[in-house]
Design a protein around this motif. Structure first.
Motif, PDB file in Angstrom:
ATOM      1  N   ASP A   1      -5.929  16.542 -29.234  1.00  0.00           N
ATOM      2  CA  ASP A   1      -5.091  16.140 -30.365  1.00  0.00           C
ATOM      3  C   ASP A   1      -4.082  17.200 -30.796  1.00  0.00           C
ATOM      4  O   ASP A   1      -2.912  16.890 -31.059  1.00  0.00           O
ATOM      5  CB  ASP A   1      -5.955  15.754 -31.565  1.00  0.00           C
ATOM      6  CG  ASP A   1      -6.629  14.404 -31.381  1.00  0.00           C
ATOM      7  OD1 ASP A   1      -6.416  13.781 -30.324  1.00  0.00           O
ATOM      8  OD2 ASP A   1      -7.375  13.976 -32.284  1.00  0.00           O
ATOM      9  N   SER A   2      -4.510  18.452 -30.892  1.00  0.00           N
ATOM     10  CA  SER A   2      -3.605  19.481 -31.394  1.00  0.00           C
ATOM     11  C   SER A   2      -2.422  19.699 -30.450  1.00  0.00           C
ATOM     12  O   SER A   2      -1.300  19.946 -30.906  1.00  0.00           O
ATOM     13  CB  SER A   2      -4.360  20.800 -31.609  1.00  0.00           C
ATOM     14  OG  SER A   2      -4.914  21.263 -30.383  1.00  0.00           O
TER      15      SER A   2
ATOM     16  N   SER B   1      -0.974   6.847 -30.519  1.00  0.00           N
ATOM     17  CA  SER B   1      -1.507   7.104 -31.855  1.00  0.00           C
ATOM     18  C   SER B   1      -1.644   8.602 -32.142  1.00  0.00           C
ATOM     19  O   SER B   1      -1.870   8.995 -33.279  1.00  0.00           O
ATOM     20  CB  SER B   1      -2.875   6.425 -32.019  1.00  0.00           C
ATOM     21  OG  SER B   1      -3.871   7.080 -31.245  1.00  0.00           O
ATOM     22  N   ARG B   2      -1.459   9.430 -31.095  1.00  0.00           N
ATOM     23  CA  ARG B   2      -1.672  10.864 -31.240  1.00  0.00           C
ATOM     24  C   ARG B   2      -0.415  11.713 -31.043  1.00  0.00           C
ATOM     25  O   ARG B   2      -0.443  12.916 -31.283  1.00  0.00           O
ATOM     26  CB  ARG B   2      -2.753  11.333 -30.254  1.00  0.00           C
ATOM     27  CG  ARG B   2      -4.145  10.858 -30.610  1.00  0.00           C
ATOM     28  CD  ARG B   2      -5.128  11.082 -29.470  1.00  0.00           C
ATOM     29  NE  ARG B   2      -6.511  10.944 -29.927  1.00  0.00           N
ATOM     30  CZ  ARG B   2      -7.120   9.796 -30.120  1.00  0.00           C
ATOM     31  NH1 ARG B   2      -6.471   8.648 -29.894  1.00  0.00           N
ATOM     32  NH2 ARG B   2      -8.373   9.756 -30.543  1.00  0.00           N
ATOM     33  N   THR B   3       0.659  11.091 -30.568  1.00  0.00           N
ATOM     34  CA  THR B   3       1.878  11.859 -30.341  1.00  0.00           C
ATOM     35  C   THR B   3       3.112  10.987 -30.562  1.00  0.00           C
ATOM     36  O   THR B   3       3.070   9.773 -30.338  1.00  0.00           O
ATOM     37  CB  THR B   3       1.907  12.425 -28.910  1.00  0.00           C
ATOM     38  OG1 THR B   3       3.094  13.227 -28.747  1.00  0.00           O
ATOM     39  CG2 THR B   3       1.920  11.330 -27.855  1.00  0.00           C
ATOM     40  N   ASP B   4       4.189  11.645 -30.994  1.00  0.00           N
ATOM     41  CA  ASP B   4       5.485  10.980 -31.086  1.00  0.00           C
ATOM     42  C   ASP B   4       6.323  11.264 -29.843  1.00  0.00           C
ATOM     43  O   ASP B   4       7.466  10.814 -29.744  1.00  0.00           O
ATOM     44  CB  ASP B   4       6.238  11.470 -32.334  1.00  0.00           C
ATOM     45  CG  ASP B   4       5.575  11.003 -33.618  1.00  0.00           C
ATOM     46  OD1 ASP B   4       5.005   9.893 -33.618  1.00  0.00           O
ATOM     47  OD2 ASP B   4       5.617  11.750 -34.613  1.00  0.00           O
ATOM     48  N   GLY B   5       5.750  12.028 -28.912  1.00  0.00           N
ATOM     49  CA  GLY B   5       6.459  12.332 -27.679  1.00  0.00           C
ATOM     50  C   GLY B   5       6.600  11.106 -26.791  1.00  0.00           C
ATOM     51  O   GLY B   5       5.927  10.096 -26.974  1.00  0.00           O
ATOM     52  N   THR B   6       7.478  11.215 -25.790  1.00  0.00           N
ATOM     53  CA  THR B   6       7.685  10.128 -24.837  1.00  0.00           C
ATOM     54  C   THR B   6       6.587  10.155 -23.780  1.00  0.00           C
ATOM     55  O   THR B   6       6.272  11.209 -23.235  1.00  0.00           O
ATOM     56  CB  THR B   6       9.055  10.257 -24.147  1.00  0.00           C
ATOM     57  OG1 THR B   6      10.075  10.327 -25.147  1.00  0.00           O
ATOM     58  CG2 THR B   6       9.320   9.064 -23.241  1.00  0.00           C
ATOM     59  N   LEU B   7       6.001   8.983 -23.498  1.00  0.00           N
ATOM     60  CA  LEU B   7       4.928   8.873 -22.506  1.00  0.00           C
ATOM     61  C   LEU B   7       5.500   8.450 -21.159  1.00  0.00           C
ATOM     62  O   LEU B   7       6.390   7.589 -21.088  1.00  0.00           O
ATOM     63  CB  LEU B   7       3.888   7.847 -22.962  1.00  0.00           C
ATOM     64  CG  LEU B   7       3.273   8.033 -24.342  1.00  0.00           C
ATOM     65  CD1 LEU B   7       2.212   6.950 -24.586  1.00  0.00           C
ATOM     66  CD2 LEU B   7       2.657   9.419 -24.501  1.00  0.00           C
ATOM     67  N   PHE B   8       4.964   9.041 -20.088  1.00  0.00           N
ATOM     68  CA  PHE B   8       5.359   8.709 -18.722  1.00  0.00           C
ATOM     69  C   PHE B   8       4.094   8.501 -17.887  1.00  0.00           C
ATOM     70  O   PHE B   8       3.124   9.243 -18.039  1.00  0.00           O
ATOM     71  CB  PHE B   8       6.169   9.837 -18.089  1.00  0.00           C
ATOM     72  CG  PHE B   8       7.439  10.188 -18.810  1.00  0.00           C
ATOM     73  CD1 PHE B   8       8.652   9.636 -18.414  1.00  0.00           C
ATOM     74  CD2 PHE B   8       7.437  11.079 -19.878  1.00  0.00           C
ATOM     75  CE1 PHE B   8       9.830   9.957 -19.071  1.00  0.00           C
ATOM     76  CE2 PHE B   8       8.602  11.412 -20.538  1.00  0.00           C
ATOM     77  CZ  PHE B   8       9.804  10.850 -20.143  1.00  0.00           C
ATOM     78  N   VAL B   9       4.108   7.499 -17.007  1.00  0.00           N
ATOM     79  CA  VAL B   9       2.990   7.274 -16.080  1.00  0.00           C
ATOM     80  C   VAL B   9       3.549   7.210 -14.668  1.00  0.00           C
ATOM     81  O   VAL B   9       4.509   6.475 -14.400  1.00  0.00           O
ATOM     82  CB  VAL B   9       2.227   5.972 -16.408  1.00  0.00           C
ATOM     83  CG1 VAL B   9       1.087   5.764 -15.415  1.00  0.00           C
ATOM     84  CG2 VAL B   9       1.670   6.027 -17.836  1.00  0.00           C
ATOM     85  N   GLN B  10       2.941   7.971 -13.756  1.00  0.00           N
ATOM     86  CA  GLN B  10       3.382   8.010 -12.369  1.00  0.00           C
ATOM     87  C   GLN B  10       2.767   6.872 -11.562  1.00  0.00           C
ATOM     88  O   GLN B  10       1.633   6.462 -11.811  1.00  0.00           O
ATOM     89  CB  GLN B  10       2.955   9.328 -11.708  1.00  0.00           C
ATOM     90  CG  GLN B  10       3.510  10.561 -12.361  1.00  0.00           C
ATOM     91  CD  GLN B  10       2.816  11.816 -11.862  1.00  0.00           C
ATOM     92  OE1 GLN B  10       2.742  12.815 -12.575  1.00  0.00           O
ATOM     93  NE2 GLN B  10       2.299  11.796 -10.642  1.00  0.00           N
ATOM     94  N   THR B  11       3.500   6.399 -10.570  1.00  0.00           N
ATOM     95  CA  THR B  11       2.919   5.465  -9.604  1.00  0.00           C
ATOM     96  C   THR B  11       2.151   6.268  -8.548  1.00  0.00           C
ATOM     97  O   THR B  11       2.285   7.487  -8.440  1.00  0.00           O
ATOM     98  CB  THR B  11       3.994   4.611  -8.927  1.00  0.00           C
ATOM     99  OG1 THR B  11       4.959   5.471  -8.301  1.00  0.00           O
ATOM    100  CG2 THR B  11       4.676   3.703  -9.925  1.00  0.00           C
TER     101      THR B  11
END
Length: 333
Positions: A116-117, A194-204
């Protein structure tokens, strides 16, 4: 009739007061702090989560509890961005990927709160997950064929009838694994958002097994299921993450970009360079910001000047009305 001296003096005093008020209001300068946004192409802080691909397994310098001293794509980008953002906001990279993790393991890690931190102020979070959900089933298939050395075997010695029977059961296992992954990728996305305002990325996931072109029973089974996995990743991106599609870059290059010739599905150093390029491309297409607190001088603007003008007009009217009243009183006498 001439205006009395007293009236003249009063008018002059009021006029002087108005002039002083105007000068004071127009010349007053205040210094205060404001938050200033700065744009950058790459994230000031990035975080990597997931499995052994993100951890850098199999690379020189990799250790089970140390993801920071091998030429993985996370470390390639860390070095690149540290140099690029030097003198600006600086750069931070956090890698909490764990070799062997499945999507269920990643959910447990996120929900534990231990991340979380670091997640709280991350600008970009990159996830590599799904390979261990699926590829373990593949190696069961290879074992069922009775192959001891994948690079040195005689096709005539393989029991394809037995392999066909095994394949039916493994197909069912793969379907269940993909069904569970469909549920898990939604949970992962939701928990991270719910834990970050950052942009999420998922790799194939790339296909390392295409290398075994002498064994179509293996390559076809793997290709079909990896394609299904990647389709799930793409379809679920509507729930709040961007897709980094590394799979096409590995197409037809498994022997060049992975350690599959040694029965290891992980990317080699060249493979990590390719993944780094794709992650970097996704970052720059997104764009990021950082903020600084700066002191500024607040000069009176248009609104302040209008307020001063209104005060002058009001004061002038008061003087005029006062003079008129005094004159009228004098005329009555």
């Amino acid at each position: 009739m001439r205006i009395p001296v007293l009236v003249k003096k009063a008018a002059a005093a009021v006029g002087a007061a108005v002039m002083m008020m105007s000068f004071s209001a127009c010349s007053k300068t205040e210094i205060h702090e404001i938050s200033v946004e700065h744009k950058t192409e790459v994230p000031p802080k990035m975080m990597f989560l997931g499995d052994s691909i993100a951890a850098g397994y199999g690379l020189d310098g990799y250790k089970k509890d140390d993801n920071y001293n091998c030429p993985s794509y996370s470390n390639i980008l860390k070095n690149k961005y540290t140099s690029e953002l030097e003198g600006e906001c600086g750069h931070t990279m956090v890698n909490e990927a764990v070799s062997g993790y499945t999507s269920s393991d990643l959910i447990t890690q996120i929900q534990s709160g231990e991340l979380d931190s670091e997640l709280k102020d991350a600008d970009a979070v990159v996830v590599s997950i799904g390979g261990n959900d699926l590829l373990g089933i593949l190696f069961k298939l290879i074992d069922s064929l009775g192959i001891d050395d994948i690079n040195n075997f005689d096709v005539k010695d393989i029991d394809f009838a037995g392999a066909a029977v095994a394949l039916l059961g493994m197909g069912s296992e793969a379907d269940k694994a993909l069904e569970q992954f469909t549920v898990n990728i939604d949970i992962i996305s939701s928990e991270l958002k719910s834990r970050t305002d950052g942009t999420l990325f998922v790799q194939t996931l790339y296909d390392p097994v295409e290398y075994f072109d002498r064994l179509s029973v293996i390559t076809e089974f793997t290709a079909q299921n990896i394609e299904k996995l990647n389709n799930i990743i793409s379809e679920k991106s509507a729930n709040g993450y961007k897709v980094i599609d590394v799979a096409p870059r590995f197409k037809g290059r498994a022997d060049e970009l992975t350690n599959i010739t040694k029965m290891d599905i992980h990317p080699n150093a060249a493979g990590h360079e390719i993944i780094a390029e794709e992650v970097d491309k996704a970052f720059r297409a997104t764009g990021f910001s950082y903020y600084t607190i700066e002191k500024v001088k607040d000069e009176p603007g248009y609104g302040s000047r209008i307020a001063v003008l209104c005060s002058i007009i009001a004061a002038a009217l008061i003087v005029i009305i006062g003079i008129v009243l005094i004159v009228r009183q004098k005329l009555k006498k």
